[in-house]
Scaffold this motif. Structure first.
Motif, short mmCIF file in Angstrom:
data_model
loop_
_atom_site.label_atom_id
_atom_site.label_comp_id
_atom_site.label_asym_id
_atom_site.label_seq_id
_atom_site.Cartn_x
_atom_site.Cartn_y
_atom_site.Cartn_z
N ARG A 129 56.93 48.39 63.09
CA ARG A 129 55.82 49.35 63.04
C ARG A 129 55.35 49.64 61.62
O ARG A 129 54.18 49.87 61.37
CB ARG A 129 56.22 50.66 63.72
N HIS A 130 56.27 49.58 60.66
CA HIS A 130 55.93 49.89 59.27
C HIS A 130 55.75 48.63 58.42
O HIS A 130 55.60 48.74 57.20
CB HIS A 130 57.00 50.78 58.66
N GLN A 158 43.41 46.25 53.94
CA GLN A 158 44.20 46.49 52.72
C GLN A 158 43.97 47.88 52.15
O GLN A 158 44.80 48.40 51.39
CB GLN A 158 43.87 45.43 51.67
N ARG A 159 42.89 48.51 52.49
CA ARG A 159 42.58 49.84 51.95
C ARG A 159 43.16 50.97 52.80
O ARG A 159 43.01 52.13 52.46
CB ARG A 159 41.06 50.01 51.83
N ALA A 160 43.81 50.60 53.89
CA ALA A 160 44.38 51.62 54.78
C ALA A 160 45.83 51.30 55.11
O ALA A 160 46.22 51.21 56.26
CB ALA A 160 43.54 51.72 56.05
N GLY A 161 46.61 51.10 54.06
CA GLY A 161 48.04 50.89 54.24
C GLY A 161 48.46 49.45 54.39
O GLY A 161 49.63 49.12 54.27
N ASP A 162 47.49 48.55 54.69
CA ASP A 162 47.79 47.12 54.83
C ASP A 162 48.86 46.86 55.90
O ASP A 162 49.68 45.95 55.77
CB ASP A 162 48.24 46.53 53.50
N LEU A 163 48.86 47.69 56.94
CA LEU A 163 49.85 47.55 58.01
C LEU A 163 49.55 46.32 58.87
O LEU A 163 48.40 46.03 59.17
CB LEU A 163 49.85 48.79 58.89
N VAL A 164 50.60 45.61 59.26
CA VAL A 164 50.44 44.45 60.13
C VAL A 164 50.02 44.91 61.52
O VAL A 164 49.17 44.29 62.16
CB VAL A 164 51.74 43.63 60.20
N PHE A 165 50.62 46.01 62.00
CA PHE A 165 50.33 46.53 63.34
C PHE A 165 49.86 47.98 63.21
O PHE A 165 50.62 48.92 63.48
CB PHE A 165 51.56 46.43 64.23
N PRO A 166 48.62 48.19 62.79
CA PRO A 166 48.12 49.57 62.60
C PRO A 166 47.96 50.31 63.92
O PRO A 166 47.72 49.71 64.97
CB PRO A 166 46.77 49.35 61.91
N GLY A 167 48.10 51.63 63.83
CA GLY A 167 47.92 52.47 65.00
C GLY A 167 46.46 52.82 65.21
O GLY A 167 45.58 52.33 64.50
N LYS A 170 45.00 55.65 64.58
CA LYS A 170 44.47 56.37 63.42
C LYS A 170 44.55 55.48 62.20
O LYS A 170 45.61 54.92 61.90
CB LYS A 170 45.28 57.66 63.20
N ARG A 171 43.46 55.37 61.49
CA ARG A 171 43.38 54.47 60.35
C ARG A 171 44.46 54.79 59.31
O ARG A 171 44.61 55.93 58.89
CB ARG A 171 42.00 54.56 59.70
N GLY A 172 45.20 53.78 58.92
CA GLY A 172 46.23 53.95 57.90
C GLY A 172 47.56 54.43 58.44
O GLY A 172 48.52 54.60 57.68
N ARG A 173 47.67 54.65 59.76
CA ARG A 173 48.91 55.14 60.36
C ARG A 173 49.52 54.05 61.24
O ARG A 173 48.79 53.33 61.93
CB ARG A 173 48.65 56.39 61.20
N PRO A 174 50.83 53.93 61.25
CA PRO A 174 51.47 52.90 62.08
C PRO A 174 51.47 53.29 63.55
O PRO A 174 51.21 54.45 63.91
CB PRO A 174 52.90 52.86 61.53
#
Length: 399
Positions: free
Chosen positions: A255-256, A303-312, A314-318
């Motif tokens: 998730r992170h 890349q501007r919102a945490g660069d998460l592979v699996f974003p939730g 809410k933008r920038g949240r896992p």
């Protein structure tokens, strides 16, 4: 005691001294360094027999008369066999205790000071939540100096047999907070939350009353069907569950996960030490199936919102744990399985259906090595063998 009789200095001498030191007698000294001038009481401790020096204060705040009065008090303490420095510390501790600093206040200070050293970013929230729910209603407003064994038992007894693991963790947290309070001089005596030699004489062992609960796993024979159902979903949570299964890691690590941790060319995911339960960096070989999942989510990279592979959502949240659980339950057709249980499915497959050595599967799961001898001799991470095994695991889930 100083051989020089007290009251040797004059106010003029005190004012005129620019650098160096002067004795007023009776152990009282004036020390000047540039513009700074301070009073000190030098003595031989009647307790240890060692020479000591106690600061009395700056000349700017302490007059000659005040310094002499404090020196006289120190000499009286020595005449009674007491060490003035120890007595001052004891008095300060007593003063702090009399202010009535509460258990809740000490707990909040402890959590704030310890948080930077905790590996799990959720630790502070977990500590605060458990204390607020279970401990603060009983001892939160009580002076930390007055917390006793019966107070701790009032917290633990109602939950000791029903939620034993939670109760034991809470006991440990209370113990550490009370140790912290004692170190700061806010309480004296034994720690009423200590287990060994104390609560162990009152409460049954956690292992004697707790029921071991294993994470419900998808049966090996069903894993291909569940993975196929997950692959039919376009949801981000379903893709994260597939990736979790194919890499055999913990859901929190998925998730992170960020794109900077993944080398698409080398097909390697490097999880940093601070996000691993073992506190050690973990390299994960990415199978064909895992790479397929990554290519599905790569177009959504932000890349501007945490660069998460699996974003939730809410933008920038896992993604949340709940989101992954719901996706798995829907695919499996039952709520009697857990995402963490996918690791058990993998481990069962490796043990029952393959010839891969036990240590290869254990390293894939990033389990800590309990055997010190084995840990000392295991130098590498068996990466090539793990890559081969994870490819075989992918094929097993894709039948």
């Amino acid at each position: 005691m100083s051989r020089v009789s007290p009251h040797q200095l004059t106010a003029r001498q005190v004012s005129a001294l620019k650098d160096g030191s002067l004795a007023d007698g009776g152990g009282l000294w004036l020390v000047a360094q540039g513009e700074a001038k301070s009073w000190y009481f030098r003595f031989t401790s009647p307790v240890t027999g060692k020479r000591r020096e106690m600061g009395i204060g700056s000349v700017a705040n302490i007059t000659l008369a005040d310094a002499r009065r404090r020196a006289t008090e120190a000499r009286h303490q020595m005449a009674d066999g007491l060490d003035p420095i120890d007595e001052r510390r004891r008095q300060k501790a007593q003063d702090r205790k009399e202010t009535g600093i509460t258990f809740a206040e000490v707990a909040q200070r402890y959590i704030k000071e310890m948080t930077p050293g905790w590996r799990d970013p959720r630790a502070a929230t977990i500590w605060t939540s458990s204390l607020k729910r279970l401990a603060f209603p009983i001892i939160g407003a009580k002076s930390v100096a007055e917390v006793e064994t019966e107070d701790v038992l009032s917290i633990l007894r109602p939950i000791w047999q029903t939620t034993t693991e939670t109760a034991d963790r809470l006991r440990g947290r209370i113990e550490r907070i009370l140790d912290y309070a004692r170190t700061h001089g806010w309480r004296d005596g034994e720690n009423p939350a200590r287990w060994r030699g104390h609560l162990a004489n009152i409460l049954p062992k956690p292992s004697a009353v707790t029921k071991v609960r294993h994470h419900a796993a998808v049966p090996r024979k069903d894993i291909a069907r569940v993975m196929a159902r997950l692959a039919e979903s376009e949801g981000m949570a379903a893709k994260a569950v597939r990736f979790t299964c194919l890499t055999a890691v913990r859901s929190g690590e998925v998730r992170h996960a960020t794109w900077l941790e993944i080398d698409m060319a080398a097909q390697i995911w490097t999880i940093p030490a601070e996000r691993m339960k073992t506190g050690k960096e973990h390299r994960v070989p990415l199978s064909e199936g895992a790479m397929t999942v990554l290519h599905e989510v790569l177009p959504l990279r932000d890349q501007r919102a945490g660069d998460l592979v699996f974003p939730g959502a809410k933008r920038g949240r896992p993604l949340s744990d709940v989101a992954l659980s719901k996706a798995l339950h829907l695919a499996a057709g039952t709520k009697d399985v857990t995402v963490h249980g996918l690791r058990s499915t993998f481990r069962d497959w490796a043990a029952e259906e393959t010839d891969y050595p036990r240590e290869v599967a254990e390293m894939a799961l990033a389990h800590a090595i309990s055997d010190k001898v084995e840990a000392a001799y295991r130098r590498g991470d068996l990466f090539d063998k793990r890559r081969e095994m994870m490819e075989a695991w992918h094929k097993n889930t894709n039948i």
